[in-house]
Design an enzyme around this catalytic site. Sequence first.
Site, PDB file in Angstrom:
ATOM      1  N   LYS A  33      31.046  65.862  21.171  1.00 49.31           N
ATOM      2  CA  LYS A  33      31.064  66.231  19.516  1.00 49.31           C
ATOM      3  C   LYS A  33      30.558  65.236  18.838  1.00 49.31           C
ATOM      4  CE  LYS A  33      35.577  67.807  19.188  1.00 49.31           C
ATOM      5  NZ  LYS A  33      36.992  67.607  19.207  1.00 49.31           N
ATOM      6  N   ARG A 103      39.306  63.093  15.529  1.00 53.15           N
ATOM      7  CA  ARG A 103      38.937  63.970  16.615  1.00 53.15           C
ATOM      8  C   ARG A 103      38.487  63.093  17.784  1.00 53.15           C
ATOM      9  NH1 ARG A 103      34.663  67.725  13.848  1.00 53.15           N
ATOM     10  NH2 ARG A 103      35.269  69.373  15.273  1.00 53.15           N
ATOM     11  N   GLY A 112      40.918  72.024  24.636  1.00 52.03           N
ATOM     12  CA  GLY A 112      42.131  71.808  24.280  1.00 52.03           C
ATOM     13  C   GLY A 112      42.707  70.524  24.960  1.00 52.03           C
ATOM     14  N   MET A 114      42.437  67.221  24.509  1.00 54.74           N
ATOM     15  CA  MET A 114      43.014  65.893  23.541  1.00 54.74           C
ATOM     16  C   MET A 114      42.897  66.445  22.179  1.00 54.74           C
ATOM     17  SD  MET A 114      40.794  63.056  25.627  1.00 54.74           S
ATOM     18  CE  MET A 114      39.578  63.881  25.785  1.00 54.74           C
ATOM     19  N   ARG A 347      28.415  73.092  20.346  1.00 55.10           N
ATOM     20  CA  ARG A 347      28.184  72.743  21.793  1.00 55.10           C
ATOM     21  C   ARG A 347      27.740  73.892  22.543  1.00 55.10           C
ATOM     22  NH1 ARG A 347      34.746  72.486  22.875  1.00 55.10           N
ATOM     23  NH2 ARG A 347      35.107  74.462  21.869  1.00 55.10           N
ATOM     24  N   HIS A 469      42.413  79.340  25.388  1.00 54.94           N
ATOM     25  CA  HIS A 469      42.295  78.405  26.537  1.00 54.94           C
ATOM     26  C   HIS A 469      42.147  79.266  27.704  1.00 54.94           C
ATOM     27  CE1 HIS A 469      44.372  76.125  29.785  1.00 54.94           C
ATOM     28  NE2 HIS A 469      43.965  75.112  29.234  1.00 54.94           N
ATOM     29  N   ARG A 576      22.186  89.477  66.256  1.00 57.17           N
ATOM     30  CA  ARG A 576      23.100  88.860  67.686  1.00 57.17           C
ATOM     31  C   ARG A 576      23.190  90.244  68.581  1.00 57.17           C
ATOM     32  NH1 ARG A 576      25.606  88.293  63.302  1.00 57.17           N
ATOM     33  NH2 ARG A 576      25.790  86.193  62.205  1.00 57.17           N
ATOM     34  N   ARG A 632      18.147  87.604  69.228  1.00 56.44           N
ATOM     35  CA  ARG A 632      18.542  86.700  70.157  1.00 56.44           C
ATOM     36  C   ARG A 632      19.042  87.399  71.330  1.00 56.44           C
ATOM     37  NH1 ARG A 632      23.756  83.279  68.231  1.00 56.44           N
ATOM     38  NH2 ARG A 632      24.889  85.240  68.820  1.00 56.44           N
ATOM     39  N   SER A 796      14.651  77.998  65.556  1.00 56.71           N
ATOM     40  CA  SER A 796      15.663  78.525  64.879  1.00 56.71           C
ATOM     41  C   SER A 796      16.710  77.493  64.948  1.00 56.71           C
ATOM     42  CB  SER A 796      16.230  80.044  64.948  1.00 56.71           C
ATOM     43  OG  SER A 796      16.976  80.341  63.997  1.00 56.71           O
ATOM     44  N   GLY A 798      20.277  76.714  65.080  1.00 57.26           N
ATOM     45  CA  GLY A 798      21.616  77.275  64.829  1.00 57.26           C
ATOM     46  C   GLY A 798      22.550  76.234  64.628  1.00 57.26           C
ATOM     47  N   THR A 799      22.612  75.959  63.126  1.00 55.45           N
ATOM     48  CA  THR A 799      23.450  74.644  62.831  1.00 55.45           C
ATOM     49  C   THR A 799      24.983  75.004  62.912  1.00 55.45           C
ATOM     50  OG1 THR A 799      23.161  75.774  60.484  1.00 55.45           O
ATOM     51  CG2 THR A 799      21.767  74.086  61.143  1.00 55.45           C
ATOM     52  N   ASN A 800      25.558  75.966  63.180  1.00 57.56           N
ATOM     53  CA  ASN A 800      27.048  75.935  63.566  1.00 57.56           C
ATOM     54  C   ASN A 800      27.285  75.169  64.835  1.00 57.56           C
ATOM     55  OD1 ASN A 800      27.076  77.609  61.409  1.00 57.56           O
ATOM     56  ND2 ASN A 800      27.670  79.463  62.545  1.00 57.56           N
ATOM     57  N   ASP A 801      26.602  75.575  65.914  1.00 57.06           N
ATOM     58  CA  ASP A 801      26.677  75.030  67.178  1.00 57.06           C
ATOM     59  C   ASP A 801      26.065  73.300  67.042  1.00 57.06           C
ATOM     60  OD1 ASP A 801      28.030  76.374  68.784  1.00 57.06           O
ATOM     61  OD2 ASP A 801      26.413  77.945  69.197  1.00 57.06           O
ATOM     62  N   CYS A 864      19.752  79.675  61.002  1.00 52.29           N
ATOM     63  CA  CYS A 864      20.266  80.905  60.782  1.00 52.29           C
ATOM     64  C   CYS A 864      21.575  80.588  61.225  1.00 52.29           C
ATOM     65  CB  CYS A 864      19.932  81.658  62.166  1.00 52.29           C
ATOM     66  SG  CYS A 864      20.146  81.034  63.922  1.00 52.29           S
ATOM     67  N   TYR A 884      11.993  79.106  56.538  1.00 57.92           N
ATOM     68  CA  TYR A 884      12.795  79.996  55.931  1.00 57.92           C
ATOM     69  C   TYR A 884      14.235  79.516  56.391  1.00 57.92           C
ATOM     70  CZ  TYR A 884      13.471  81.835  60.794  1.00 57.92           C
ATOM     71  OH  TYR A 884      14.049  81.732  61.837  1.00 57.92           O
TER      72      TYR A 884
HETATM   73  P1  ADP Z   1      39.142  70.497  19.571  1.00 63.94           P
HETATM   74  O1  ADP Z   1      38.296  69.645  20.356  1.00 63.94           O
HETATM   75  O2  ADP Z   1      40.512  70.750  20.197  1.00 63.94           O
HETATM   76  O3  ADP Z   1      38.249  71.783  19.012  1.00 63.94           O
HETATM   77  P2  ADP Z   1      38.474  69.643  17.069  1.00 63.94           P
HETATM   78  O4  ADP Z   1      38.254  68.213  16.688  1.00 63.94           O
HETATM   79  O5  ADP Z   1      37.198  70.174  17.102  1.00 63.94           O
HETATM   80  O6  ADP Z   1      39.426  69.839  18.187  1.00 63.94           O
HETATM   81  O7  ADP Z   1      39.268  70.287  15.722  1.00 63.94           O
HETATM   82  C1  ADP Z   1      40.250  71.068  15.898  1.00 63.94           C
HETATM   83  C2  ADP Z   1      40.223  72.173  14.591  1.00 63.94           C
HETATM   84  O8  ADP Z   1      40.195  71.302  13.553  1.00 63.94           O
HETATM   85  C3  ADP Z   1      38.845  72.778  14.660  1.00 63.94           C
HETATM   86  O9  ADP Z   1      39.022  74.247  14.297  1.00 63.94           O
HETATM   87  C4  ADP Z   1      37.919  71.971  13.527  1.00 63.94           C
HETATM   88  O10 ADP Z   1      36.961  72.927  13.215  1.00 63.94           O
HETATM   89  C5  ADP Z   1      38.954  71.361  12.774  1.00 63.94           C
HETATM   90  N1  ADP Z   1      38.383  70.511  12.040  1.00 63.94           N
HETATM   91  C6  ADP Z   1      38.216  69.320  12.769  1.00 63.94           C
HETATM   92  N2  ADP Z   1      37.915  68.276  11.894  1.00 63.94           N
HETATM   93  C7  ADP Z   1      37.781  68.986  10.513  1.00 63.94           C
HETATM   94  C8  ADP Z   1      37.416  68.380   9.189  1.00 63.94           C
HETATM   95  N3  ADP Z   1      36.938  67.319   8.869  1.00 63.94           N
HETATM   96  N4  ADP Z   1      37.552  69.152   8.231  1.00 63.94           N
HETATM   97  C9  ADP Z   1      37.886  70.553   8.608  1.00 63.94           C
HETATM   98  N5  ADP Z   1      38.437  71.048   9.678  1.00 63.94           N
HETATM   99  C10 ADP Z   1      38.149  70.145  10.680  1.00 63.94           C
HETATM  100 MG    MG Z   2      36.860  72.008  18.462  1.00 57.68          MG
HETATM  101 MG    MG Z   3      24.948  79.424  68.725  1.00 57.66          MG
END
Ligand code: ADP
Ligand code: MG
Ligand code: MG
Length: 911
Positions: A33, A103, A112, A114, A347, A469, A576, A632, A796, A798-801, A864, A884
């Site tokens: 981020k 953040r 989601g 942290m 991202r 999520h 086979r 074979r 060939s 025969g990597t199982n055996d 094989c 191959y």
């Molecule tokens: P997550 O990783 O859970 O997406 P974020 O850090 O991206 O958490 O933030 C959660 C929400 O808050 C997101 O929708 C983000 O765009 C919004 N947000 C974060 N920082 C700001 C900011 N400085 N101003 C306005 N919205 C923010």
């Molecule tokens: Mg975010």
């Molecule tokens: Mg065999």
Amino acid sequence: MEKKWVYLFEEVEGAEKHAGGTWDGVRGLLGGKGANLAEMMRIGVPVPPGFTVTTEACNAYLASGGKFPEELWEQEIAALKIIEEKTGKAFGDAANPLLVSCRSGAKFSMPGMMDTVLNIGLNDETAQGMVALTGDERFVYDAYRRLVQMFGSVVMGVPDDLFEEVITEARMKAGAETDAELDAQAWKEVTREFRSICRRQKGYDFPRDPFEQLRLATEAVFKSWNGKRAVDYRNAAGIAHDLGTAVSIVTMVFGNMGDDSATGVAMTRNGSTGERQIEGDYLTNAQGEDVVAGIRLTKDICELKKEMPAAYAEFDEVARRLENHYREMQDVEFTIEKNKLWMLQTRDGKRTAQAAVRIAVDMAEEGLISREDAVIRVTPEQVDFFLHPQFDRKAVAAAKASGGFLGRGLNVSPGAACGVVALDADLAEKWSKDGKDVIMVRPETKPDDVHGMLASKGILTSRGGRTSHAALVARQFGKPAVVGLSELMIDMNRRQIRIKDELIHEGDMISIDGNVGELYLGKLTTTVPDIRDPWLIKLLSWADEFKTLGVWTNADYPKDALRAREYGAEGIGLCRSEHMFFEPERLPYVLKMIMTDLPIERREALEAVLPFQREDFAGLFRAMDGLPVIIRLLDPPLHEFLPNHVSLRRDLSDIKIRLQHADSLEKIDELLQQFKEKEKLLKRADSLHEANPMLGMRGVRLGILVPEITTMQVRAIFEAACIVAKEGVEVYPEVMIPLTAHVNELKVQRQRLEEEARQVMTEKGRMIDYKFGTMIELPRAALTADQIAEYAEFFSYGTNDLTQTTYGISRDDAEAGFLIEYIEKGILPDNPFATIDEDGVGQLMKIGIEKGRSVRPDLECGICGEHGGDPASIAICHKLGLNYVSCSPFRVPVARLAAARAAIMEKRGNL
Ligand code: ADP
Ligand code: MG
Ligand code: MG
């Protein structure tokens, strides 16, 4: 020089230098981020001013048992000063307060996992100041209560429900349906109540001092790295635990300042199909987390174009700029504050397998990336996905006609899945361990549900959107998922779900189709889709240009051979031949052949089998017209064709009892006859009994001791070859001897079999171009490969055996027994039957290839065993210089991509 813990967004170059000059390093230092916020600023995308506290600071904090490293706090304050200058506001200044968000952001995105705290800097005084500035009391107290709520739950650890209850009550009191209807006074009261909840719960106050708020929030982010949810997610996603998280402090921008403000999330291309079209959701007059939380009904991004054309136009332009810069589909968060666009995150976007393929191909054709990049970007698993079951179209039509179709939600992760309904993650996990197919059904999913999602065949939720999520996790782990099926009523008390008029109890079977977002009652038949996706076909055709390994297939029947060919197989690496012996019309002759000791009777029986085998081979040759076909010769021990010992004994005692009750002479005669036959079979089975049949009379040993069988097979091969050649088919048979340990075995067999082959060709008056070779599946064969290559034109592996005999373990016993524990304890890194053990088995292969080619430079070498379809093993085969890999028809497309990726990686020095 003192350590730099804090980087302003505009200091990305310094961060890059510190992190060793690579972008990967910057992400490691500033988190994904933070790195991308800084990068956006560098390329002129509008980002609110801010700074990032490094992952190094987090690691130092955690290592010291929870102490800020020296200078960190001073550096944060200094950075904040610069932000104040830029924004013309001051942190904690009642007259013109600066608010920030705190953040978290690790190197790899962990959806989601942290939590972010918004609106830091508000207290009673600054709130007053904001009201004076904006004239919008409602907005200010809405923001303030959010701060107390988020800070209370994330930083102080107050259960979030307590806050939600207060809001619900406030709505009821005001007779309001949504939060949007609550006025300033209501939010003011809510804020007050929130603060007393904090005090009651924790015994101390929500901190009024903005600096203390910031400091505690920073600390909370550090600590959350080791929270249970984060640890579980990292375990599931294979992310290292020592990376640490960065903390980004960002000036607040407000999407909740009226109808010319909005906030949203979007992907620069469609994450389900890959179509080149912005896809997203937004809310007018709302703040960031409202959209992701899925509690308010979001609008499609198309609406924004009409609602705020100027802001949308800029957004569209920024989205393209970001794609061009990152050369990847981006997943962005944005806020529009009074018509001004701010980007808050970007991202690489998560996507389905189909979308991944289409985006890679499109981007290569748009000139954003090279074709090689496109091939590298798509993973073998994503190709594999195209080969997974889908619901049979007729079954779908029938279900729709009979009322089995229950509803349509969002198709967020493709694939079809059937399973029994499990209403919570623990039960889903338990049932799946018991061997049931499970569909986990939830109102929505949370990080605590991930273990259940991983254990399920599919996921169904009644709430949430494409960026929820459930959708993100399902896509990440390739689980079919349907979300946001709003008609679905989940009754956790009675443990049942209701949709339309249908009542479904937990444990009942349902089917979901993640491709189209549909839910069905019961279990629908599935079929395997063909892989005629035009983008996939193009990608694989590029892969074929880059790969140097051939991709062949293991196929015993013409229909499998044809399918494999359609998937791109360039030969049959293993047929086979004994598989056909089990077919009902042949088994009696096969039995007769095994039961007799008289060569004449044996030949007679084999003569009866010959026409069948000839047809088998002719069919394969026709299917593989122009391509090599390795057949074979008989490999398994003969007892495998006899009824088993235990059931024979049971039959015999059964007949004895029936004899006692027989009421006619005829009946007695008939039973006696049966008794004699079974007894003979049992005697034969006993005489063929071996303590360890897999290391006994099988493979070439059988061919040497019972030569009539292999002679018949060779005759069938060459007769078939002559017949189809006459039809105009180009035929390249390769005769393969299994389980050779000593060169003399091959010498004996080759002489006898080539004699037969020559005789057939003379009889038919046709010469066939063929090869004679052997499997290398015993260590001794690999170690003496130079001697063996004198008599073999191809090897060939025969990597199982070879794995069994190298390790000295039997696969079935190992996989049912100690192997899992070995892998769990880290004694073995992987299951050697899934991925070639490079250090052991791989070494033997290497020795075999080198020695073999030292006497026969054009020795054709392939594999094989089942490893031939495993991407990691394919990379090893590429390195070893095999000609191959041969794998099951369904793995052929995967192997083509894996082979190309190995070749490209090698060229780039990364293999
Ligand atoms: P997550 O990783 O859970 O997406 P974020 O850090 O991206 O958490 O933030 C959660 C929400 O808050 C997101 O929708 C983000 O765009 C919004 N947000 C974060 N920082 C700001 C900011 N400085 N101003 C306005 N919205 C923010
Ligand atoms: Mg975010
Ligand atoms: Mg065999």
